[in-house]
Structures are given as C-alpha cells and as structure tokens.
Design a protein around this motif. Structure first.
Motif, PDB file in Angstrom:
ATOM      1  N   GLY A 287       0.883  -1.106  -0.049  1.00  0.00           N
ATOM      2  CA  GLY A 287       0.026   0.236   0.013  1.00  0.00           C
ATOM      3  C   GLY A 287       0.826   1.179  -0.044  1.00  0.00           C
ATOM      4  O   GLY A 287       1.964   1.124   0.321  1.00  0.00           O
ATOM      5  N   SER A 288       0.573   2.252  -0.337  1.00  0.00           N
ATOM      6  CA  SER A 288       1.355   3.446  -0.516  1.00  0.00           C
ATOM      7  C   SER A 288       0.807   4.344   0.601  1.00  0.00           C
ATOM      8  O   SER A 288      -0.316   4.650   0.985  1.00  0.00           O
ATOM      9  CB  SER A 288       0.947   4.244  -1.797  1.00  0.00           C
ATOM     10  OG  SER A 288       1.564   3.214  -2.958  1.00  0.00           O
TER      11      SER A 288
ATOM     12  N   LEU B 284       0.675  -3.661   7.894  1.00  0.00           N
ATOM     13  CA  LEU B 284       0.709  -2.626   6.885  1.00  0.00           C
ATOM     14  C   LEU B 284      -0.154  -1.391   7.359  1.00  0.00           C
ATOM     15  O   LEU B 284       0.330  -0.300   7.413  1.00  0.00           O
ATOM     16  CB  LEU B 284       0.327  -3.112   5.760  1.00  0.00           C
ATOM     17  CG  LEU B 284       0.291  -2.166   4.443  1.00  0.00           C
ATOM     18  CD1 LEU B 284       1.672  -1.659   4.127  1.00  0.00           C
ATOM     19  CD2 LEU B 284       0.007  -2.794   3.228  1.00  0.00           C
ATOM     20  N   ASP B 285      -1.352  -1.668   7.986  1.00  0.00           N
ATOM     21  CA  ASP B 285      -2.353  -0.353   8.320  1.00  0.00           C
ATOM     22  C   ASP B 285      -1.502   0.237   9.509  1.00  0.00           C
ATOM     23  O   ASP B 285      -1.583   1.315   9.863  1.00  0.00           O
ATOM     24  CB  ASP B 285      -3.428  -1.191   8.751  1.00  0.00           C
ATOM     25  CG  ASP B 285      -4.501  -1.246   7.726  1.00  0.00           C
ATOM     26  OD1 ASP B 285      -3.973  -0.769   6.454  1.00  0.00           O
ATOM     27  OD2 ASP B 285      -5.257  -1.804   7.876  1.00  0.00           O
ATOM     28  N   GLU B 286      -0.809  -0.689  10.273  1.00  0.00           N
ATOM     29  CA  GLU B 286      -0.138  -0.136  11.528  1.00  0.00           C
ATOM     30  C   GLU B 286       1.093   0.783  11.228  1.00  0.00           C
ATOM     31  O   GLU B 286       1.179   1.847  11.572  1.00  0.00           O
ATOM     32  CB  GLU B 286       0.262  -0.985  12.359  1.00  0.00           C
ATOM     33  CG  GLU B 286      -0.765  -1.619  13.430  1.00  0.00           C
ATOM     34  CD  GLU B 286      -0.461  -2.952  14.166  1.00  0.00           C
ATOM     35  OE1 GLU B 286      -1.015  -3.348  14.930  1.00  0.00           O
ATOM     36  OE2 GLU B 286       0.508  -3.539  13.802  1.00  0.00           O
ATOM     37  N   ARG B 287       1.859   0.385  10.253  1.00  0.00           N
ATOM     38  CA  ARG B 287       2.924   1.185   9.434  1.00  0.00           C
ATOM     39  C   ARG B 287       2.320   2.340   9.040  1.00  0.00           C
ATOM     40  O   ARG B 287       2.890   3.505   9.356  1.00  0.00           O
ATOM     41  CB  ARG B 287       3.709   0.508   8.654  1.00  0.00           C
ATOM     42  CG  ARG B 287       4.577  -0.754   9.122  1.00  0.00           C
ATOM     43  CD  ARG B 287       4.996  -1.463   7.903  1.00  0.00           C
ATOM     44  NE  ARG B 287       5.428  -2.776   8.277  1.00  0.00           N
ATOM     45  CZ  ARG B 287       6.581  -2.971   8.144  1.00  0.00           C
ATOM     46  NH1 ARG B 287       7.331  -2.626   6.902  1.00  0.00           N
ATOM     47  NH2 ARG B 287       6.970  -4.344   8.738  1.00  0.00           N
TER      48      ARG B 287
ATOM     49  N   VAL C  18       1.073   9.884  11.415  1.00  0.00           N
ATOM     50  CA  VAL C  18       1.274  10.506  12.654  1.00  0.00           C
ATOM     51  C   VAL C  18       2.766  11.136  12.431  1.00  0.00           C
ATOM     52  O   VAL C  18       2.798  12.244  12.795  1.00  0.00           O
ATOM     53  CB  VAL C  18       1.478   9.585  13.965  1.00  0.00           C
ATOM     54  CG1 VAL C  18       1.794  10.500  15.181  1.00  0.00           C
ATOM     55  CG2 VAL C  18      -0.060   9.034  14.288  1.00  0.00           C
ATOM     56  N   LEU C  19       3.767  10.546  12.070  1.00  0.00           N
ATOM     57  CA  LEU C  19       5.070  11.208  11.787  1.00  0.00           C
ATOM     58  C   LEU C  19       5.065  12.415  10.937  1.00  0.00           C
ATOM     59  O   LEU C  19       5.690  13.468  11.160  1.00  0.00           O
ATOM     60  CB  LEU C  19       5.998  10.032  11.283  1.00  0.00           C
ATOM     61  CG  LEU C  19       7.530  10.658  11.304  1.00  0.00           C
ATOM     62  CD1 LEU C  19       8.276  10.998  12.274  1.00  0.00           C
ATOM     63  CD2 LEU C  19       8.134   9.866  10.079  1.00  0.00           C
ATOM     64  N   ALA C  20       4.124  11.815   9.908  1.00  0.00           N
ATOM     65  CA  ALA C  20       4.090  13.120   8.879  1.00  0.00           C
ATOM     66  C   ALA C  20       3.472  14.375   9.361  1.00  0.00           C
ATOM     67  O   ALA C  20       3.953  15.472   9.275  1.00  0.00           O
ATOM     68  CB  ALA C  20       3.414  12.701   7.533  1.00  0.00           C
TER      69      ALA C  20
ATOM     70  N   GLY D 292       5.216   6.251  -1.649  1.00  0.00           N
ATOM     71  CA  GLY D 292       5.515   4.686  -1.836  1.00  0.00           C
ATOM     72  C   GLY D 292       4.907   3.678  -0.663  1.00  0.00           C
ATOM     73  O   GLY D 292       4.228   4.136  -0.085  1.00  0.00           O
ATOM     74  N   ASN D 293       5.726   2.786  -0.835  1.00  0.00           N
ATOM     75  CA  ASN D 293       5.221   1.461   0.005  1.00  0.00           C
ATOM     76  C   ASN D 293       5.876   1.403   1.405  1.00  0.00           C
ATOM     77  O   ASN D 293       7.052   1.318   1.244  1.00  0.00           O
ATOM     78  CB  ASN D 293       5.363   0.299  -0.964  1.00  0.00           C
ATOM     79  CG  ASN D 293       4.803  -0.947  -0.270  1.00  0.00           C
ATOM     80  OD1 ASN D 293       4.336  -0.882   0.891  1.00  0.00           O
ATOM     81  ND2 ASN D 293       5.198  -2.267  -0.915  1.00  0.00           N
ATOM     82  N   PRO D 294       5.169   1.473   2.328  1.00  0.00           N
ATOM     83  CA  PRO D 294       5.739   1.543   3.656  1.00  0.00           C
ATOM     84  C   PRO D 294       6.092   0.236   4.106  1.00  0.00           C
ATOM     85  O   PRO D 294       6.512  -0.079   5.038  1.00  0.00           O
ATOM     86  CB  PRO D 294       4.901   2.058   4.724  1.00  0.00           C
ATOM     87  CG  PRO D 294       3.490   1.913   3.847  1.00  0.00           C
ATOM     88  CD  PRO D 294       3.704   2.009   2.497  1.00  0.00           C
ATOM     89  N   ASN D 295       5.701  -1.032   3.244  1.00  0.00           N
ATOM     90  CA  ASN D 295       5.891  -2.420   3.549  1.00  0.00           C
ATOM     91  C   ASN D 295       7.166  -2.870   2.608  1.00  0.00           C
ATOM     92  O   ASN D 295       7.413  -3.903   2.496  1.00  0.00           O
ATOM     93  CB  ASN D 295       4.575  -3.242   3.148  1.00  0.00           C
ATOM     94  CG  ASN D 295       4.691  -4.331   3.880  1.00  0.00           C
ATOM     95  OD1 ASN D 295       5.170  -4.485   5.104  1.00  0.00           O
ATOM     96  ND2 ASN D 295       3.912  -5.420   3.588  1.00  0.00           N
TER      97      ASN D 295
END
Ligand code: URA
Ligand code: SF4
Length: 337
Positions: free
Chosen positions: A94-95, A145-148, A154-156, A179-182
């Motif tokens: 997921g992006s 993935l959702d947690e990431r 939150v970071l952004a 992009g893709n956090p995974n």
C-alpha cells in the motif's frame, strides 16, 4: 473490469515498460531481461510481462515476521484510478500519502515499539557488509501494513509542524515520503527541491523522473518502493543541507526506517550517505560498496539522479550498483547485450 480502469492499467503498464526501456537505452544495457517463460504469477491477460516487471517478490528473511499478504490500498494523494492494477494487485503493498499536512500537529510522539532486535541479514552472493550489532530501530516488527501507515501518518503530521531547524522558514510544504511502507527497498535522497516543496512529495521533479526510470529498470513500479529524504524541508536555492540541519531532522528519518524496516537502503548521493552513516567521504569512492545503516540494514551508496542528469555517462556505474542491490534482493538482473 471497467473500460476506464483497463485503459488506465494499460497506460500505466506502457509507461512502466517505456521507463524500463528508456533506462536501458540510456545505460547502454539494451534489450529485455533474458527471455524466460512468463511467471505464473503474471496476470493471465498480460502474458508478456518481462520477468523483471513481475509482481512477485522474494520473501523476506524469516526473521521479518510482519509481511502480511494484504491487498494494495494506497493512501496516496494520487487519484484512485492511478494504480497499476495489472501487476500491483497481487502484492502485499500500500502506498502512503506524501500529502502535506500543515495544520495537523501530532498529539502523541511516534513510538518505536520494536520488541527485540532483528539479526543482521548479511547480503548473500555479494560482498557482505561488515557484521555489526543490530540497531535498536531495526528489530523484527509485528506491525501490520495498516499500523505502519498509521504510524507514518502520525510522523508526517509531526513533521508538518516542525521547527527544529531554520529550514522550516523557507518551506511551502514538508516533504516526508512516498511509496510503499512495506517495501523491502528504500531510496533516500538529500532534500526537497522546488517541485517537491511545491507538491509535498519527494522526487517528483526531473531527478525524480529519472529515479522512477531507475526503479522501473530494477523491475519495480515507483509506488512499490519507499522514498524519502534526509531533510524534509527545502534548503534555500537547493543548497546542500548543513550538518546541523541533517542532525535536527535525522530522528524523523530514523523513525521512518524503523517503521519500514527495509532489507536494503539505496543512498542517493554523498549527502544521503553522510546523513545516514555519517561519513563525509566522496560518493565516487563510496558508491558500489555495501555499508550498514545503524549496523543493521545493508546500504548501497550510489550517485544521485540529479548528478546523472548532468553526467549521463555515470548511469553505467549506477546501474552496476543497482544490480548489486537486485542480486541481494534475489531479483533477476537483465543481462547486458
Ligand atoms: N532531490 C532529492 O534529493 N530529493 C528530492 O526529493 C528531490 C530531488
Ligand atoms: Fe524540522 Fe527537518 Fe524541516 Fe528542519 S528540515 S524544520 S528538522 S522537518
């Protein structure tokens, strides 16, 4: 599938193949990857997808326990119709959005809750980085993935209100990620340029377009990988960020890398290498040699795509570096013809 979606899919696929070919023409590595039979994972209606554009990706190390097959669900600012559905659908990806979030100030700090360190994954079949103690930011994670995505969002938000260094004064948007956090693969640049500052998304200007070609040549879509920068605000006149600015911004990068926890980092240019591992050695000497980020994540320094725009002949070296990365990641490497 609806006609519009199919049309979009074909347009995206064509763009990916064109970028792939452009890159190889530029690097002198013409031709397609060795002509193996198409993977069974390739969608039936796209039987001629080159091997290196297949959706399949090698499994991560067993130590990485978080990889969950989930359908792609980009949070990206890109229009919903944009995904390259043809080869995107099967991936567990997921992006994240790179959309600027000005007003939103995080109410809670981003937590790094890694239960225990991950063993160092020494690159196989390539010169291994020097083994070192695992870093606290790169442990196994049970994040979904959702947690990431949630943690990166939150970071952004936190970055959007940041005033930790003087660069905040000149920014239009903070530029955190795309992009893709995974992803198993992360590219890191120096800092936003004019177009990135305007859009809030990293690597969207001319250097970004070249980066997208490099990524396509490696067999990924631009949204398959995770992309960010050392500093999140544009330095005036695109000057190099100062050491103090890099230091002020580095906790954000460390948090990003802790969350994404890639198998490989590609550091684009000397500033990226300096911001990641502290060395001030020249990129000409550093490139093509494995390093370790925080003693844990293999890092490949290479030239920045902006340098390649000025010095196209250096694409050959970059391609050589990227092939080392592909080999490490177990991806097929197109032969030179
Ligand atoms: N150059 C960088 O280093 N980063 C960007 O995001 C764009 C250009
Ligand atoms: Fe904050 Fe980084 Fe921007 Fe400096 S560059 S203001 S540390 S987000």
């Amino acid at each position: 599938m609806e006609a519009d979606a199919l049309r979009q899919e074909l347009a995206d696929l064509t763009a990916a193949v064109r970028a792939f070919l452009d890159w190889h023409v530029m690097t002198g590595t013409t031709g397609l990857p060795p002509g193996e039979a198409p993977s069974s994972a390739a969608p039936a209606h796209l039987p001629h997808l080159p091997a290196s554009l297949e959706p399949e990706r090698p499994p991560r190390s067993p130590a990485a326990t978080y990889e969950e097959p989930k359908p792609a669900r980009p949070l990206s600012a890109a229009p919903a119709a944009a995904p390259v559905a043809a080869y995107e659908a099967p991936r567990p990806a997921g992006s994240v959005t790179a959309a600027p979030m000005h007003a939103a100030q995080a109410t809670e700090p981003v937590r790094q809750d890694r239960p225990s360190p991950r063993p160092v994954e020494a690159p196989r079949a390539v010169a291994a980085p020097v083994a070192a103690a695992p870093a606290p930011t790169a442990g196994p994670t049970t994040d979904t993935l959702d947690e990431r995505r949630a943690r990166l969002t939150v970071l952004a938000s936190e970055v959007a209100g940041c005033q930790r260094c003087d660069l905040h004064a000149g920014r239009t948007h903070t530029v955190v990620q795309r992009g893709n956090p995974n992803s198993e693969l992360v590219f890191i640049g120096e800092g936003p340029g004019m177009e990135e500052d305007r859009s809030g998304e990293p690597f969207v200007g001319p250097a970004g377009q070249l980066l997208d070609k490099m990524i396509a040549a490696m067999g990924y879509h631009r949204d398959d990988v995770y992309i960010c920068n050392i500093v999140k605000c544009r330095p005036p006149n695109n000057r190099k960020p100062e050491a103090a600015e890099m230091a002020a911004c580095s906790p954000y990068l460390a948090t990003q890398l802790g969350i994404v926890n890639p198998r490989v980092i590609v550091a684009l240019g000397a500033t990226a290498v300096q911001g990641l591992i502290g060395t001030t050695e020249g990129i000409t000497r550093l490139r093509g040699t494995w390093k370790l980020y925080k003693g844990a994540i293999p890092l490949m320094p290479t030239f920045h795509p902006a340098y390649l725009l000025r010095q196209p002949s250096a694409k050959r070296e970059v391609w050589s570096d990227l092939k080392m990365v592909m080999t490490f990641l177990g991806r097929s490497v197109p032969e030179r013809h």
